[in-house]
Design a protein around this motif. Structure first.
Motif, short mmCIF file in Angstrom:
data_model
loop_
_atom_site.label_atom_id
_atom_site.label_comp_id
_atom_site.label_asym_id
_atom_site.label_seq_id
_atom_site.Cartn_x
_atom_site.Cartn_y
_atom_site.Cartn_z
N ARG A 159 15.86 35.21 -32.25
CA ARG A 159 15.18 36.67 -31.62
C ARG A 159 16.19 37.66 -31.76
O ARG A 159 16.08 38.83 -31.81
CB ARG A 159 14.38 36.30 -30.36
CG ARG A 159 13.05 35.90 -30.43
CD ARG A 159 12.17 36.11 -29.14
NE ARG A 159 12.95 35.21 -27.99
CZ ARG A 159 12.75 33.76 -27.88
NH1 ARG A 159 12.00 33.28 -28.56
NH2 ARG A 159 13.27 33.36 -26.82
N GLN A 160 17.47 37.13 -31.02
CA GLN A 160 18.62 38.16 -30.89
C GLN A 160 19.28 38.33 -32.26
O GLN A 160 19.34 39.81 -32.20
CB GLN A 160 19.43 37.40 -29.99
CG GLN A 160 19.46 37.24 -28.57
CD GLN A 160 20.29 36.63 -27.88
OE1 GLN A 160 21.65 36.14 -28.27
NE2 GLN A 160 20.15 36.33 -26.47
N ALA A 161 19.00 37.72 -33.03
CA ALA A 161 19.72 38.05 -34.38
C ALA A 161 18.68 38.81 -35.04
O ALA A 161 19.05 40.01 -35.74
CB ALA A 161 19.95 36.87 -35.46
N GLN A 162 17.39 38.46 -34.99
CA GLN A 162 16.31 39.60 -35.59
C GLN A 162 16.14 41.09 -34.78
O GLN A 162 16.16 41.99 -35.50
CB GLN A 162 15.06 38.98 -35.22
CG GLN A 162 13.87 39.96 -35.99
CD GLN A 162 12.46 38.97 -36.07
OE1 GLN A 162 12.28 38.17 -35.28
NE2 GLN A 162 11.58 39.35 -36.98
N TYR A 163 16.65 40.89 -33.32
CA TYR A 163 16.75 42.27 -32.71
C TYR A 163 17.98 42.92 -33.19
O TYR A 163 17.85 44.31 -33.37
CB TYR A 163 16.94 42.11 -31.27
CG TYR A 163 17.32 43.16 -30.36
CD1 TYR A 163 16.27 43.98 -30.13
CD2 TYR A 163 18.49 43.37 -30.09
CE1 TYR A 163 16.70 45.35 -29.56
CE2 TYR A 163 18.90 44.51 -29.42
CZ TYR A 163 17.78 45.33 -29.15
OH TYR A 163 18.30 46.77 -28.62
N ARG A 164 18.96 42.36 -33.33
CA ARG A 164 20.28 43.08 -34.02
C ARG A 164 19.75 43.56 -35.39
O ARG A 164 20.16 45.01 -35.83
CB ARG A 164 21.32 42.13 -34.01
CG ARG A 164 21.92 41.85 -32.59
CD ARG A 164 23.36 41.39 -32.64
NE ARG A 164 23.24 40.01 -33.32
CZ ARG A 164 22.96 38.75 -32.78
NH1 ARG A 164 22.66 38.84 -31.37
NH2 ARG A 164 23.02 37.72 -33.50
N LYS A 165 19.37 42.90 -36.00
CA LYS A 165 18.93 43.29 -37.65
C LYS A 165 18.01 44.45 -37.61
O LYS A 165 18.29 45.53 -38.23
CB LYS A 165 18.40 42.29 -38.43
CG LYS A 165 17.94 42.54 -39.84
CD LYS A 165 17.54 41.50 -40.66
CE LYS A 165 16.71 40.42 -40.18
NZ LYS A 165 16.43 39.41 -40.98
#
Length: 167
Positions: A62-68
């Protein structure tokens, strides 16, 4: 177990969904062998470890998707100052594909609410350059229903009613 191992107990690490994500192993108990109570304690530790591990992986994703998404949205802000509606629509479609993992995505822009038309933009490459095309389509049928529902109920309800979902 490797050499020098006299006693060993191993328990699978299972998530709540039953997926095995690892194994917990204890070797060489100080006194005697591993009893049933030891195995029950290991099983409880393994289950909790697996659930925690699974939550950690999900949180990381989720954090990686948020950053993207955040980086892409910042790019949209910069692009908005210099792009045409066709370029913005194309980029929105790319964003939808990347964020959702869809193989195809479109961005329809509501041009004139009075006339009830959508403007569809597409981008093709003729080998030399990108060519944007624009097509106007009347709002009717499914698109009309989607827009009506989106105005009245919000995206979460719309997603449920159109059969959308996700993980």
């Amino acid at each position: 177990p490797g050499s020098g191992v006299k006693t060993c107990a191993q328990v699978p690490m299972c998530t709540l969904a039953g997926k095995v994500v690892g194994v917990i192993q204890a070797s060489n108990k100080v006194q005697g062998g591993f009893a049933e109570m030891d195995l029950q304690a290991l099983d409880m530790l393994a289950r909790q470890s697996a659930v925690t591990f699974d939550l950690c992986i999900q949180s990381e994703a989720r954090q990686a998707q948020y950053r993207k998404v955040n980086a892409m949205l910042k790019g949209f802000v910069k692009l908005a100052a210099q792009a045409t509606p066709a370029e913005l629509a194309h980029r929105a479609g790319l964003l939808v594909k990347e964020v959702t993992g869809a193989t195809q995505a479109n961005c329809f822009m509501l041009e004139d609410r009075e006339e009830g038309q959508l403007c569809s933009f597409s981008k093709n490459n003729d080998g030399k350059s990108d060519v944007f095309s624009e097509r106007r389509v009347p709002i009717k049928g499914f698109l009309s229903d989607v827009l009506h529902e989106a105005r009245g109920l919000g995206a979460a309800t719309l997603n449920q009613q159109t059969g959308g979902g996700g993980g």
